[in-house]
Design a protein around this motif. Structure first.
Motif, PDB file in Angstrom:
ATOM      1  N   GLY A 210       0.799  -1.217   0.000  1.00 60.36           N
ATOM      2  CA  GLY A 210       0.000   0.000   0.000  1.00 60.36           C
ATOM      3  C   GLY A 210       0.831   1.266   0.000  1.00 60.36           C
ATOM      4  N   TYR A 211       2.162   1.153   0.136  1.00 58.53           N
ATOM      5  CA  TYR A 211       3.027   2.324   0.068  1.00 58.53           C
ATOM      6  C   TYR A 211       3.041   2.855  -1.366  1.00 58.53           C
ATOM      7  N   ASP A 212       3.445   4.099  -1.552  1.00 63.40           N
ATOM      8  CA  ASP A 212       3.528   4.618  -2.910  1.00 63.40           C
ATOM      9  C   ASP A 212       4.694   3.947  -3.647  1.00 63.40           C
ATOM     10  N   GLN A 213       4.685   4.095  -4.970  1.00 62.61           N
ATOM     11  CA  GLN A 213       5.635   3.364  -5.808  1.00 62.61           C
ATOM     12  C   GLN A 213       7.103   3.652  -5.460  1.00 62.61           C
ATOM     13  N   PRO A 214       7.502   4.917  -5.260  1.00 66.48           N
ATOM     14  CA  PRO A 214       8.914   5.149  -4.917  1.00 66.48           C
ATOM     15  C   PRO A 214       9.350   4.412  -3.655  1.00 66.48           C
ATOM     16  N   MET A 215       8.470   4.343  -2.656  1.00 60.55           N
ATOM     17  CA  MET A 215       8.824   3.655  -1.420  1.00 60.55           C
ATOM     18  C   MET A 215       8.927   2.152  -1.643  1.00 60.55           C
ATOM     19  N   ARG A 216       8.024   1.585  -2.425  1.00 62.92           N
ATOM     20  CA  ARG A 216       8.106   0.155  -2.727  1.00 62.92           C
ATOM     21  C   ARG A 216       9.398  -0.161  -3.473  1.00 62.92           C
ATOM     22  N   ASP A 217       9.770   0.719  -4.387  1.00 60.72           N
ATOM     23  CA  ASP A 217      11.015   0.506  -5.132  1.00 60.72           C
ATOM     24  C   ASP A 217      12.221   0.565  -4.205  1.00 60.72           C
ATOM     25  N   LEU A 218      12.230   1.531  -3.293  1.00 64.79           N
ATOM     26  CA  LEU A 218      13.359   1.662  -2.371  1.00 64.79           C
ATOM     27  C   LEU A 218      13.517   0.427  -1.484  1.00 64.79           C
ATOM     28  N   LEU A 219      12.406  -0.198  -1.143  1.00 66.71           N
ATOM     29  CA  LEU A 219      12.456  -1.404  -0.310  1.00 66.71           C
ATOM     30  C   LEU A 219      12.739  -2.660  -1.127  1.00 66.71           C
ATOM     31  N   GLY A 220      12.822  -2.523  -2.437  1.00 65.11           N
ATOM     32  CA  GLY A 220      13.134  -3.672  -3.288  1.00 65.11           C
ATOM     33  C   GLY A 220      12.006  -4.673  -3.422  1.00 65.11           C
ATOM     34  N   LEU A 221      10.765  -4.245  -3.195  1.00 68.10           N
ATOM     35  CA  LEU A 221       9.651  -5.187  -3.222  1.00 68.10           C
ATOM     36  C   LEU A 221       9.406  -5.765  -4.611  1.00 68.10           C
ATOM     37  N   ASN A 222       9.783  -5.018  -5.644  1.00 64.07           N
ATOM     38  CA  ASN A 222       9.551  -5.489  -7.006  1.00 64.07           C
ATOM     39  C   ASN A 222      10.815  -6.038  -7.659  1.00 64.07           C
ATOM     40  N   TYR A 223      11.906  -6.041  -6.923  1.00 66.46           N
ATOM     41  CA  TYR A 223      13.157  -6.558  -7.484  1.00 66.46           C
ATOM     42  C   TYR A 223      13.170  -8.079  -7.337  1.00 66.46           C
ATOM     43  N   PRO A 224      13.400  -8.847  -8.401  1.00 68.98           N
ATOM     44  CA  PRO A 224      13.187 -10.297  -8.352  1.00 68.98           C
ATOM     45  C   PRO A 224      14.288 -11.114  -7.687  1.00 68.98           C
ATOM     46  N   TYR A 225      15.446 -10.522  -7.421  1.00 70.45           N
ATOM     47  CA  TYR A 225      16.567 -11.321  -6.928  1.00 70.45           C
ATOM     48  C   TYR A 225      16.943 -10.948  -5.506  1.00 70.45           C
ATOM     49  N   PRO A 226      17.458 -11.886  -4.723  1.00 71.27           N
ATOM     50  CA  PRO A 226      17.728 -13.294  -5.059  1.00 71.27           C
ATOM     51  C   PRO A 226      16.442 -14.088  -5.210  1.00 71.27           C
ATOM     52  N   ALA A 227      16.502 -15.108  -6.047  1.00 72.84           N
ATOM     53  CA  ALA A 227      15.334 -15.925  -6.340  1.00 72.84           C
ATOM     54  C   ALA A 227      15.703 -17.391  -6.306  1.00 72.84           C
ATOM     55  N   VAL A 228      14.728 -18.249  -6.131  1.00 72.01           N
ATOM     56  CA  VAL A 228      14.911 -19.689  -6.316  1.00 72.01           C
ATOM     57  C   VAL A 228      14.742 -19.934  -7.806  1.00 72.01           C
ATOM     58  N   MET A 229      15.844 -20.001  -8.508  1.00 72.24           N
ATOM     59  CA  MET A 229      15.787 -20.019  -9.967  1.00 72.24           C
ATOM     60  C   MET A 229      15.062 -21.244 -10.505  1.00 72.24           C
ATOM     61  N   ASP A 230      15.120 -22.380  -9.769  1.00 74.28           N
ATOM     62  CA  ASP A 230      14.424 -23.586 -10.219  1.00 74.28           C
ATOM     63  C   ASP A 230      12.918 -23.385 -10.300  1.00 74.28           C
ATOM     64  N   SER A 231      12.407 -22.422  -9.531  1.00 72.65           N
ATOM     65  CA  SER A 231      10.961 -22.223  -9.493  1.00 72.65           C
ATOM     66  C   SER A 231      10.468 -21.210 -10.509  1.00 72.65           C
ATOM     67  N   LEU A 232      11.383 -20.545 -11.210  1.00 71.71           N
ATOM     68  CA  LEU A 232      10.972 -19.537 -12.181  1.00 71.71           C
ATOM     69  C   LEU A 232      10.551 -20.197 -13.489  1.00 71.71           C
ATOM     70  N   PRO A 233       9.610 -19.592 -14.206  1.00 71.15           N
ATOM     71  CA  PRO A 233       9.189 -20.166 -15.494  1.00 71.15           C
ATOM     72  C   PRO A 233      10.322 -20.114 -16.512  1.00 71.15           C
ATOM     73  N   ALA A 234      10.312 -21.064 -17.422  1.00 73.36           N
ATOM     74  CA  ALA A 234      11.348 -21.140 -18.451  1.00 73.36           C
ATOM     75  C   ALA A 234      11.030 -20.120 -19.535  1.00 73.36           C
TER      76      ALA A 234
END
Length: 286
Positions: A240-264
């Motif tokens: 519910g935070y505004d977009q700049p705050m979500r970006d600063l917290l890295g909420l939309n950044y995908p890494y680190p990820a469990v790469m085995d679970s990502l779609p091919a």
């Protein structure tokens, strides 16, 4: 360098290639700073003292650190995501810069001076073999923001810095620090910016009153943050935070990820599926 809000190119040049710091007076509105100060001293009464790594241990009652401020008040989210400040940081850290930490530091009367140091992620630069042999300051991994809530004076421990030291990319030499440092006296509402490699140290509070400041640390996207936002901040609330705050917290950044679970699928690179779709749609996704 003391000024109002400077031209971005001039600010970046000063931080990276010049004196290494900016003192931007009256940057924040008085009512914003007053609200932040009231909230910090309220939290100080409710939370146990937490020291920082340069102030000893939790038994040190002369200093308190209050962490995870984005989750503790809208006023802190407004301050740490200020677009005028981020505009200066982006050319240094990239468009995907992230908030590594946003905390408050309170020095009570008698709090002792810090050891001269550089900031995260260079905290252990004194152990030189832990870092690449060719480490240099051709680009910076982090920029620090200091926002005083009480006036910084010589008596109450205004931070000492060594101008130009951000270009050295090494741990401070104590004798050189004593010879070259200056003090950053400033009133509430000022914004002090400097690269994490700038030599600095909070000084002894000889006054009879506490002084509080907000401390922000901003990093490039590939550096682990100091504060683990995935555990500090409730994700449903943070959405519910505004977009700049979500970006600063890295909420939309995908890494680190469990790469085995990502779609091919092709998800990175200039010819990724998303890029192809955007090009085909004239810049908009289908």
């Amino acid at each position: 360098m003391a000024s109002g809000v400077p031209d971005v190119a001039a600010a970046v040049s000063e931080l990276c290639d010049g004196q290494g710091y900016l003192l931007l007076e009256d940057f924040y509105a008085p009512e914003l700073i007053t609200a932040a100060r009231e909230r910090i001293y309220e939290l100080l009464e409710r939370e146990p003292n937490r020291t920082s790594h340069f102030y000893g241990d939790d038994e040190n009652a002369s200093q308190a650190r209050i962490w995870n401020l984005p989750a503790k008040g809208e006023v802190f989210r407004q301050i740490c995501s200020d677009e005028r400040m981020l505009a200066i940081m982006r050319p240094i850290l990239g468009e995907d810069l992230m908030l590594s930490s946003f905390a408050a530091n309170v020095l009570h009367p008698g709090a002792q001076a810090q050891e001269p140091h550089v900031d995260y992620p260079y905290w252990d630069l004194h152990a030189r073999d832990r870092w690449p042999s060719r480490l240099n300051a051709s680009y910076h991994l982090a920029v620090e923001a200091v926002m005083p809530l009480d006036e910084f004076t010589l008596e109450n421990g205004a931070t000492a810095i060594v101008p130009g030291s951000q270009k050295l990319a090494r741990w401070p030499d104590p004798d050189e620090f004593r010879r070259r440092h200056i003090r950053t006296t400033m009133r509430p509402g000022t914004l002090l910016l400097f690269p994490a490699l700038l030599w600095h140290a909070g000084q002894t509070n000889h006054s009879r009153a506490s002084r509080a400041t907000l401390l922000g640390s901003y990093t490039i996207k590939s550096i682990k943050p100091i504060e683990d936002w995935s555990r500090c901040v409730d994700r449903d609330t943070a959405l519910g935070y505004d977009q700049p705050m979500r970006d600063l917290l890295g909420l939309n950044y995908p890494y680190p990820a469990v790469m085995d679970s990502l779609p091919a699928r092709s998800s990175e690179g200039a010819k990724s599926k998303r890029s192809i779709l955007q090009t085909a749609a004239g810049g908009e996704e289908e």
